[in-house]
Structure formats: structure tokens, C-alpha cells
Design an enzyme around this catalytic site. Structure first.
Site, short mmCIF file in Angstrom:
data_model
loop_
_atom_site.label_atom_id
_atom_site.label_comp_id
_atom_site.label_asym_id
_atom_site.label_seq_id
_atom_site.Cartn_x
_atom_site.Cartn_y
_atom_site.Cartn_z
CE1 TYR A 107 1.22 -0.25 4.36
CE2 TYR A 107 0.17 1.89 4.36
CZ TYR A 107 1.00 0.97 4.96
OH TYR A 107 1.63 1.27 6.14
CD GLU A 129 10.22 1.79 10.05
OE1 GLU A 129 10.02 2.78 9.33
OE2 GLU A 129 10.11 0.61 9.64
N1 PDD Z 1 2.96 5.00 7.35
N2 PDD Z 1 7.68 3.78 8.73
C1 PDD Z 1 6.55 3.06 8.75
C2 PDD Z 1 6.57 1.72 9.38
C3 PDD Z 1 5.37 3.58 8.17
O1 PDD Z 1 4.25 2.85 8.18
C4 PDD Z 1 5.40 4.87 7.60
C5 PDD Z 1 4.19 5.49 6.95
C6 PDD Z 1 6.60 5.60 7.60
C7 PDD Z 1 6.72 6.95 6.98
O2 PDD Z 1 6.63 6.85 5.57
P1 PDD Z 1 6.07 8.06 4.70
O3 PDD Z 1 6.91 9.24 5.02
O4 PDD Z 1 6.26 7.59 3.30
O5 PDD Z 1 4.64 8.27 5.08
C8 PDD Z 1 7.73 5.01 8.17
C9 PDD Z 1 1.76 5.51 6.73
C10 PDD Z 1 1.56 6.98 6.93
C11 PDD Z 1 0.57 4.67 7.20
O6 PDD Z 1 0.76 3.46 7.24
O7 PDD Z 1 -0.50 5.21 7.48
#
Ligand code: PDD
Length: 288
Positions: A33, A180
């Protein structure tokens, strides 16, 4: 709540937006996704999100459901039909529907669904106060770099954080390093003013916000150090922050019971937040 969802070639009222009970996403979490921020009606770093989607699809050997041009058209239509000026779009691709069997089905066509929601991406209260995080063991599989829909450890971690009034949980690997957050990337700024975040290896998702902030910092002549950092180093940090498409840049002012700095959002984190907000308002790298 999204009003219109896209489900396999159709735009449907949200309540009617259903996939088959034998969809492999439902049975095996066999899919991936993207969550893309929408600012002023524009997708922030759409190109980087599509690149990462392809990386995930390739890793899982799922055929792209349509061309990028078609995906962009559908995303634009979902935003338009839901009248989202600020918020995000959720896009999910699974291997498709087939009688349950662990091995890949021969004939299944990938399922594609999209929803869009309004949301304030830079919540003034969170920006002003910062947020707290807890630390938890990183119990995920060995490939969190793939944006798979298998998010049970992340959901359990977020719930654990919520139950103690924290905003996020930072996951810690076996060496005691923070990888993270459950849905965001983790950053610290040490006493020397070094901005540090975990390298984009197999242990983390390479956030598009992370990539964007690094790009914006580099353009502004600011350095980022990509290396693992320990819980102890994080708790001794001058400032800390998290990044994601749904939060942009947020200061972290508490890690477990340790107050970071003076417990207020730090100056550099605020500066980086403003830098990223300007970058996102310009659409990100797609348009800069
Ligand atoms: N999640 N690390 C994880 C495990 C994540 O699920 C996400 C993002 C990020 C940050 O990625 P980005 O900057 O591309 O949003 C890091 C999204 C927001 C979610 O699952 O809702």
C-alpha cells in the site's frame, strides 16, 4: 470518513466498497500500500510514492494493476470526488482473489482499492506541544522496507503507545538501536547538532517524507547522518522528531520517561518542519 472509494474499476459509496472474502489481502496480508499526503489538492511527492509502490510490488511479485498514468488519473478522481483539499489518499494493491492456497494463484488479477480522507497534516497543537513516544521491541519480519499491508506488529505497538497516552512507539532492534516508529520514521539531533536517522536498509521503511526532508535539507546546505542510533543516544539527544506523510515533521519531546531537551519542540526540529512544509506546499520533488 471517505465518501467515495475506488474498488477494482468502480467508484462506489464507501458503505458499498467491499472486496471478496477470498481476497489474498484479507487472508494472507498478501499486498502492499501507499499513503500519499494531499496539500492544497495536490499529491505530495506522487512520483516517489509510485516509485516505492513499484518497489514493493516487484519485491512481492505482484503485477501492477494498471499503468502509472492510469493510477494517477484514478488518484486524481478519488481526490476530486471526495473534495479533499488537505488530507491523504490510501492506495492498496493485493495479489487478488483466489481459493485459499499459500502458493501464488495462477489466474488471480491484482485488486486495487483507494480511499481519501480529509485531515490537517500539520496539527497546530501537536506542532506547538510536540509528542511523546514509548520504546518497544521491533518484532516485525526481516523486510519492513517493503510497504506490505502485514501491519499487525505496528498496530499492536501503536495501541500500546495509545494506552499510556503516547503518540507513537519507536521500535528497537536486538542491538538496542531504534529502527523507526510504527507508522513514521525516527530522528534525533545530538548535542553536536548532528541530525541523525536510521539508514534506509532492510530494517526500515524508507519514508517518502524522510526522503523529501533529506532532499530539502541537502538543497538548503544542511547535513543528515544516516546511521543507527541507540535508545540511550536518543534519550540523551538535544531534540528528536518523527516524519510521515500523515504528520509531516513532528517534534518528539519525551521518550519513555525521559524528557528531551526542555520538553518543548526544539529549534532545529521546528526549522526542519518549516523547511519540509514549504517543500510539501510546492508538491515535493515532482514539482521542485
Ligand atoms: N505509514 N515507517 C513506517 C513503518 C510507516 O508505516 C510509515 C508510513 C513511515 C513513513 O513513511 P512516509 O513518510 O512515506 O509516510 C515510516 C503511513 C503513513 C501509514 O501506514 O499510514
Amino acid at each position: 470518513m471517505s465518501h467515495i472509494a475506488y474498488v477494482n474499476v468502480r467508484y462506489l459509496p464507501h458503505r458499498d466498497a467491499v472486496v471478496h472474502v477470498e481476497d489474498r489481502g484479507y487472508q494472507f496480508a498478501d499486498g502492499c500500500y501507499e499513503v500519499v499526503a494531499i496539500k492544497d489538492g495536490i499529491l505530495v511527492d506522487e512520483g516517489l510514492h509510485l516509485r516505492r509502490l513499484h518497489r514493493s510490488l516487484d519485491a512481492l511479485e505482484i503485477v501492477p494493476p494498471m499503468s502509472d498514468a492510469a493510477l494517477k488519473t484514478v488518484m486524481g478522481e478519488v481526490i476530486r470526488r471526495n473534495a479533499v483539499g488537505e488530507g491523504f489518499i490510501y492506495l492498496q494493491v493485493t495479489r487478488g482473489t483466489a481459493a485459499r492456497d499459500f502458493a501464488f494463484p495462477k489466474a488471480a488479477r491484482p485488486s486495487l482499492v483507494m480511499t481519501a480522507r480529509r485531515r490537517t497534516l500539520s496539527d497546530p497543537r501537536l506542532l506547538a506541544e510536540g509528542v511523546s513516544v514509548i520504546t518497544i521491541p521491533d518484532i516485525r519480519w526481516a523486510r519492513p522496507d517493503i510497504k506490505s499491508i502485514a501491519l499487525l506488529p505496528n498496530a499492536l505497538g501503536k495501541e500500546q503507545a495509545k494506552r499510556v497516552g503516547a503518540y507513537e512507539a519507536w521500535q528497537v532492534d536486538r542491538d538496542g538501536n531504534i529502527t523507526e516508529g510504527t507508522s513514521s520514521n525516527a530522528w534525533i539531533i545530538n548535542a553536536d547538532g548532528d541530525v541523525i536517522t536510521h539508514p534506509a536498509d532492510h530494517a526500515i521503511l524508507d519514508g517518502v517524507t524522510r526522503q523529501g526532508l533529506i532532499h530539502a535539507m541537502t538543497e538548503a546546505g544542511l547535513k543528515v547522518i544516516e546511521r543507527p542510533f541507540s535508545i540511550a543516544e536518543a534519550k540523551a539527544a538535544r531534540e528528536a522528531m518523527l516524519t510521515s506523510s500523515t504528520n509531516f515533521v513532528l517534534s518528539v519531546v519525551r521518550i519513555d520517561d525521559t524528557v528531551i531537551g526542555n520538553g518543548q519542540p526544539g529549534h532545529l526540529a521546528e526549522k526542519l518542519g518549516a523547511l519540509y512544509a514549504a517543500y510539501a506546499a510546492a508538491g515535493g520533488q515532482d514539482r521542485s
